[in-house]
Design a protein around this motif. Structure first.
Motif, PDB file in Angstrom:
ATOM      1  N   GLU A 137      25.770  10.234  53.503  1.00 14.73           N
ATOM      2  CA  GLU A 137      26.827   9.285  53.121  1.00 14.73           C
ATOM      3  C   GLU A 137      27.033   8.259  54.233  1.00 14.73           C
ATOM      4  O   GLU A 137      27.149   7.059  53.963  1.00 14.73           O
ATOM      5  N   LEU A 138      27.071   8.711  55.466  1.00 12.91           N
ATOM      6  CA  LEU A 138      27.274   7.805  56.588  1.00 12.91           C
ATOM      7  C   LEU A 138      26.095   6.841  56.736  1.00 12.91           C
ATOM      8  O   LEU A 138      26.274   5.644  56.990  1.00 12.91           O
ATOM      9  N   ILE A 139      24.894   7.345  56.561  1.00 13.16           N
ATOM     10  CA  ILE A 139      23.697   6.503  56.647  1.00 13.16           C
ATOM     11  C   ILE A 139      23.704   5.446  55.542  1.00 13.16           C
ATOM     12  O   ILE A 139      23.403   4.271  55.771  1.00 13.16           O
ATOM     13  N   MET A 140      24.081   5.872  54.324  1.00 17.22           N
ATOM     14  CA  MET A 140      24.124   4.940  53.184  1.00 17.22           C
ATOM     15  C   MET A 140      25.177   3.849  53.411  1.00 17.22           C
ATOM     16  O   MET A 140      24.937   2.671  53.107  1.00 17.22           O
ATOM     17  N   GLN A 141      26.317   4.234  53.972  1.00 17.00           N
ATOM     18  CA  GLN A 141      27.359   3.237  54.215  1.00 17.00           C
ATOM     19  C   GLN A 141      26.921   2.215  55.248  1.00 17.00           C
ATOM     20  O   GLN A 141      27.280   1.045  55.168  1.00 17.00           O
ATOM     21  N   GLU A 142      26.144   2.645  56.224  1.00 20.57           N
ATOM     22  CA  GLU A 142      25.645   1.723  57.238  1.00 20.57           C
ATOM     23  C   GLU A 142      24.689   0.691  56.641  1.00 20.57           C
ATOM     24  O   GLU A 142      24.596  -0.442  57.130  1.00 20.57           O
ATOM     25  N   LYS A 143      23.991   1.058  55.574  1.00 24.94           N
ATOM     26  CA  LYS A 143      22.984   0.172  54.982  1.00 24.94           C
ATOM     27  C   LYS A 143      23.569  -0.780  53.939  1.00 24.94           C
ATOM     28  O   LYS A 143      22.894  -1.686  53.494  1.00 24.94           O
ATOM     29  N   ARG A 144      24.825  -0.549  53.535  1.00 27.01           N
ATOM     30  CA  ARG A 144      25.419  -1.393  52.496  1.00 27.01           C
ATOM     31  C   ARG A 144      25.761  -2.775  53.026  1.00 27.01           C
ATOM     32  O   ARG A 144      26.083  -2.950  54.175  1.00 27.01           O
ATOM     33  N   LYS A 174      30.421   0.599  63.230  1.00 24.13           N
ATOM     34  CA  LYS A 174      29.997   0.984  61.887  1.00 24.13           C
ATOM     35  C   LYS A 174      30.983   0.456  60.838  1.00 24.13           C
ATOM     36  O   LYS A 174      32.130   0.104  61.159  1.00 24.13           O
ATOM     37  N   PRO A 175      30.572   0.415  59.575  1.00 27.54           N
ATOM     38  CA  PRO A 175      31.465  -0.068  58.503  1.00 27.54           C
ATOM     39  C   PRO A 175      32.473   0.998  58.071  1.00 27.54           C
ATOM     40  O   PRO A 175      33.074   0.897  57.006  1.00 27.54           O
ATOM     41  N   TYR A 176      32.619   2.024  58.890  1.00 27.16           N
ATOM     42  CA  TYR A 176      33.572   3.099  58.607  1.00 27.16           C
ATOM     43  C   TYR A 176      34.187   3.582  59.916  1.00 27.16           C
ATOM     44  O   TYR A 176      33.676   3.298  61.003  1.00 27.16           O
ATOM     45  N   THR A 177      35.285   4.309  59.789  1.00 29.19           N
ATOM     46  CA  THR A 177      35.874   4.988  60.944  1.00 29.19           C
ATOM     47  C   THR A 177      35.943   6.473  60.607  1.00 29.19           C
ATOM     48  O   THR A 177      36.170   6.845  59.454  1.00 29.19           O
ATOM     49  N   ILE A 178      35.712   7.307  61.603  1.00 31.12           N
ATOM     50  CA  ILE A 178      35.775   8.755  61.399  1.00 31.12           C
ATOM     51  C   ILE A 178      36.980   9.315  62.133  1.00 31.12           C
ATOM     52  O   ILE A 178      37.169   9.049  63.323  1.00 31.12           O
ATOM     53  N   THR A 179      37.781  10.083  61.413  1.00 30.01           N
ATOM     54  CA  THR A 179      38.937  10.743  62.008  1.00 30.01           C
ATOM     55  C   THR A 179      38.866  12.228  61.689  1.00 30.01           C
ATOM     56  O   THR A 179      38.589  12.612  60.561  1.00 30.01           O
ATOM     57  N   ILE A 180      39.106  13.050  62.707  1.00 26.94           N
ATOM     58  CA  ILE A 180      39.168  14.494  62.487  1.00 26.94           C
ATOM     59  C   ILE A 180      40.612  14.850  62.165  1.00 26.94           C
ATOM     60  O   ILE A 180      41.525  14.538  62.926  1.00 26.94           O
ATOM     61  N   ALA A 181      40.819  15.488  61.018  1.00 33.05           N
ATOM     62  CA  ALA A 181      42.167  15.837  60.578  1.00 33.05           C
ATOM     63  C   ALA A 181      42.805  16.835  61.534  1.00 33.05           C
ATOM     64  O   ALA A 181      42.128  17.676  62.118  1.00 33.05           O
TER      65      ALA A 181
END
Length: 208
Positions: free
Chosen positions: A201-208, A43-50
């Protein structure tokens, strides 16, 4: 003939992945497991749990603010920090929630609540309801559709195909609460969830 760009230079100019930092309550694994399904490395993002085991919303914001600095999260350059917690049904929690919301605004952190609990978000994949709910009653309703549901298990494969239905129902539910003069994120806005804001937000970032 144009000059060939080296592979090293291509890597340098390649767009950076946005960092999504999510704080969840205490040692609760339900949210961690759910959100981890969105990050498959492609994905165009990474997810991190604080990090942190705080269950107090205000304490969560303070810890998340430190994590933002520590992890070099740039909220002005596409990175996002979410603080996710349940309001439960105790009205005494409202004061703490209000203080957390005010501090979050100062820090650029997005508050995401579920009233009474995150299981409402899972339930909205299957049905729409405006009935006032307790934690136990939400889970009881959810088990009509997912009989084997327990906290801290991965139900994402069972609900992922219904995510757009859940988003629509969550928005409809928020409109219902607002029309009835309820304050979103407060205990009285029962039932309500804002989890769809992260998912959208995650879905929108995937479509950019």
């Amino acid at each position: 003939m144009g000059r060939k760009i080296s592979n090293d230079r291509v890597r340098k100019i390649r767009k950076r992945k946005n960092k999504i930092l999510i704080a969840v309550e205490g040692t609760n694994k339900t949210e961690k497991i759910y959100f981890s399904n969105f990050d498959d490395g492609k994905k165009p993002y990474t997810i991190t749990i604080a990090k942190g085991n705080d269950t107090d919303p205000l304490g969560m914001i303070k810890l998340l603010s430190k994590e933002i600095d520590k992890r070099d999260i740039d909220l002005s350059n596409g990175d996002i920090a979410f603080c996710v917690f349940d309001t439960d049904v105790n009205t005494k929690k409202n004061k703490i929630i209000k203080d957390a919301i005010n501090l979050a605004k100062e820090k650029g952190i997005r508050i995401i609540t579920s009233t009474p609990c995150i299981e409402l978000w899972f339930l909205l994949h299957f049905e729409y309801t405006t009935a006032r709910l307790s934690n136990n009653s939400v889970i009881k309703r959810l088990k009509k559709y997912l009989p084997k549901y327990e906290k801290n298990i991965n139900i994402f494969p069972d609900i992922k195909d219904k995510v757009y239905e859940a988003i629509d129902r969550a928005k409809r539910l928020e409109s219902f609460q607002l029309q009835n003069n309820k304050i979103i994120s407060m205990v009285e806005a029962n039932p309500n969830t804002e989890i769809e804001r992260i998912v959208e937000e995650l879905i929108m970032q995937e479509k950019r």
